[in-house]
Design a protein around this motif. Structure first.
Motif, PDB file in Angstrom:
ATOM      1  N   PRO A  56       0.772  -1.244   0.000  1.00  0.00           N
ATOM      2  CA  PRO A  56       0.000   0.000   0.000  1.00  0.00           C
ATOM      3  C   PRO A  56       0.809   1.304   0.000  1.00  0.00           C
ATOM      4  CG  PRO A  56      -0.999  -1.572   1.477  1.00  0.00           C
ATOM      5  CD  PRO A  56       0.286  -2.172   1.017  1.00  0.00           C
ATOM      6  N   GLN A  57       1.932   1.366   0.730  1.00  0.00           N
ATOM      7  CA  GLN A  57       2.627   2.649   0.829  1.00  0.00           C
ATOM      8  C   GLN A  57       4.119   2.448   1.041  1.00  0.00           C
ATOM      9  OE1 GLN A  57       1.286   4.987   4.126  1.00  0.00           O
ATOM     10  NE2 GLN A  57       2.420   6.807   3.498  1.00  0.00           N
ATOM     11  N   ASN A  67      30.579  -3.536  -1.179  1.00  0.00           N
ATOM     12  CA  ASN A  67      31.906  -3.597  -1.798  1.00  0.00           C
ATOM     13  C   ASN A  67      31.837  -3.496  -3.311  1.00  0.00           C
ATOM     14  OD1 ASN A  67      33.222  -3.822   0.621  1.00  0.00           O
ATOM     15  ND2 ASN A  67      33.263  -6.051   0.587  1.00  0.00           N
ATOM     16  N   GLU A  68      30.867  -4.121  -3.919  1.00  0.00           N
ATOM     17  CA  GLU A  68      30.750  -4.162  -5.374  1.00  0.00           C
ATOM     18  C   GLU A  68      29.458  -3.523  -5.864  1.00  0.00           C
ATOM     19  OE1 GLU A  68      32.977  -5.200  -7.637  1.00  0.00           O
ATOM     20  OE2 GLU A  68      34.381  -5.524  -5.992  1.00  0.00           O
ATOM     21  N   GLY A  69      29.073  -2.390  -5.298  1.00  0.00           N
ATOM     22  CA  GLY A  69      27.856  -1.724  -5.736  1.00  0.00           C
ATOM     23  C   GLY A  69      27.137  -1.092  -4.565  1.00  0.00           C
ATOM     24  N   ARG A  70      25.807  -1.145  -4.624  1.00  0.00           N
ATOM     25  CA  ARG A  70      24.984  -0.559  -3.564  1.00  0.00           C
ATOM     26  C   ARG A  70      23.797  -1.471  -3.262  1.00  0.00           C
ATOM     27  NH1 ARG A  70      24.345   5.734  -5.296  1.00  0.00           N
ATOM     28  NH2 ARG A  70      26.541   6.266  -5.204  1.00  0.00           N
ATOM     29  N   LEU A  71      23.276  -1.296  -2.057  1.00  0.00           N
ATOM     30  CA  LEU A  71      22.089  -2.025  -1.620  1.00  0.00           C
ATOM     31  C   LEU A  71      20.946  -1.024  -1.555  1.00  0.00           C
ATOM     32  CD1 LEU A  71      21.125  -4.816  -0.527  1.00  0.00           C
ATOM     33  CD2 LEU A  71      21.507  -3.881   1.752  1.00  0.00           C
ATOM     34  N   LEU A  72      19.891  -1.284  -2.298  1.00  0.00           N
ATOM     35  CA  LEU A  72      18.702  -0.446  -2.276  1.00  0.00           C
ATOM     36  C   LEU A  72      17.770  -0.994  -1.196  1.00  0.00           C
ATOM     37  CD1 LEU A  72      16.889   1.768  -3.480  1.00  0.00           C
ATOM     38  CD2 LEU A  72      16.094   0.060  -5.135  1.00  0.00           C
ATOM     39  N   VAL A  73      17.544  -0.204  -0.149  1.00  0.00           N
ATOM     40  CA  VAL A  73      16.690  -0.619   0.966  1.00  0.00           C
ATOM     41  C   VAL A  73      15.395   0.195   0.899  1.00  0.00           C
ATOM     42  CG1 VAL A  73      16.488  -0.835   3.466  1.00  0.00           C
ATOM     43  CG2 VAL A  73      18.713  -1.128   2.376  1.00  0.00           C
ATOM     44  N   VAL A  74      14.266  -0.511   0.886  1.00  0.00           N
ATOM     45  CA  VAL A  74      12.959   0.142   0.791  1.00  0.00           C
ATOM     46  C   VAL A  74      12.106  -0.297   1.974  1.00  0.00           C
ATOM     47  CG1 VAL A  74      10.889   0.431  -0.622  1.00  0.00           C
ATOM     48  CG2 VAL A  74      13.119   0.177  -1.725  1.00  0.00           C
ATOM     49  N   GLU A  75      11.458   0.669   2.602  1.00  0.00           N
ATOM     50  CA  GLU A  75      10.559   0.395   3.724  1.00  0.00           C
ATOM     51  C   GLU A  75       9.148   0.795   3.326  1.00  0.00           C
ATOM     52  OE1 GLU A  75      11.989   2.434   7.154  1.00  0.00           O
ATOM     53  OE2 GLU A  75      13.984   1.555   6.976  1.00  0.00           O
ATOM     54  N   GLY A  76       8.201  -0.070   3.621  1.00  0.00           N
ATOM     55  CA  GLY A  76       6.806   0.196   3.301  1.00  0.00           C
ATOM     56  C   GLY A  76       5.930  -0.001   4.520  1.00  0.00           C
ATOM     57  N   PHE A  77       4.653   0.317   4.347  1.00  0.00           N
ATOM     58  CA  PHE A  77       3.703   0.156   5.444  1.00  0.00           C
ATOM     59  C   PHE A  77       2.370  -0.297   4.874  1.00  0.00           C
ATOM     60  CE2 PHE A  77       0.468   1.696   8.440  1.00  0.00           C
ATOM     61  CZ  PHE A  77       0.910   1.057   9.587  1.00  0.00           C
ATOM     62  N   ALA A  78       1.716  -1.205   5.569  1.00  0.00           N
ATOM     63  CA  ALA A  78       0.396  -1.694   5.184  1.00  0.00           C
ATOM     64  C   ALA A  78      -0.519  -1.582   6.402  1.00  0.00           C
ATOM     65  CB  ALA A  78       0.480  -3.139   4.717  1.00  0.00           C
TER      66      ALA A  78
END
Length: 163
Positions: A56-57, A67-78
């Motif tokens: 939902p959001q 070390n070899e790039g990036r980590l995409l961290v996403v937080e959501g809420f329902a």
């Protein structure tokens, strides 16, 4: 000795052409028109899209260094607890889990998950700040080189992050 040298040389060349170098011009079996070789499976790649509904959001999205790039961290809420199989998937189906941006350099992702069954014990009301949904996706440096921005879509909003 001279009579034996020419036939041995011809036989050796024929065996070399048919051996490991089977695709070479020396191989008499490849002198005809050869079919085009490709890694694509017969019938093409499956274009199955993910059928899980959108979360939902989106509350937050950020980059974490690797070390070899990036980590995409996403937080959501329902509004309810109990979402499972939460993941970031590409908006357009791509073969083999590839991450290719659109022509404008934007990688478009969707935040999806399986909601709990209605009436189940897992479908309790969620508490803001406590029952957040969090997922991450590792993106290598090679993949990041082609990406100018990342756009993450949920059912209620869209978040855009620059590289």
């Amino acid at each position: 000795m001279m009579k034996l040298t020419a036939p041995l040389l011809i036989a050796t060349m024929a065996l070399v052409g048919c051996g490991r170098l089977g695709d070479s011009r020396w191989n008499p079996l490849s002198w005809g028109s050869a079919p085009v070789r490709t890694l694509e499976p017969e019938g093409g790649y499956a274009q199955t899209s993910d059928t899980r509904p959108l979360i939902p959001q989106i509350i937050a999205a950020r980059w974490e260094p690797l070390n070899e790039g990036r980590l995409l961290v996403v937080e959501g809420f329902a509004p309810v607890r109990g979402y499972s199989s939460v993941a970031l998937v590409t908006a357009q189906p791509q073969p083999g889990g590839r991450l290719a941006p659109d022509a404008d350099g934007v990688l478009r992702l969707r935040l999806v998950g399986v909601p709990p069954a209605p009436g189940s014990a897992a479908a309790l009301p969620a508490r803001p700040g406590v029952d957040e949904i969090r997922t991450a996706m590792a993106i290598s440096s090679v993949q990041l080189a082609r990406i100018a921005a990342v756009e993450i879509t949920s059912a209620g909003n869209v978040v855009r992050l620059g590289r």
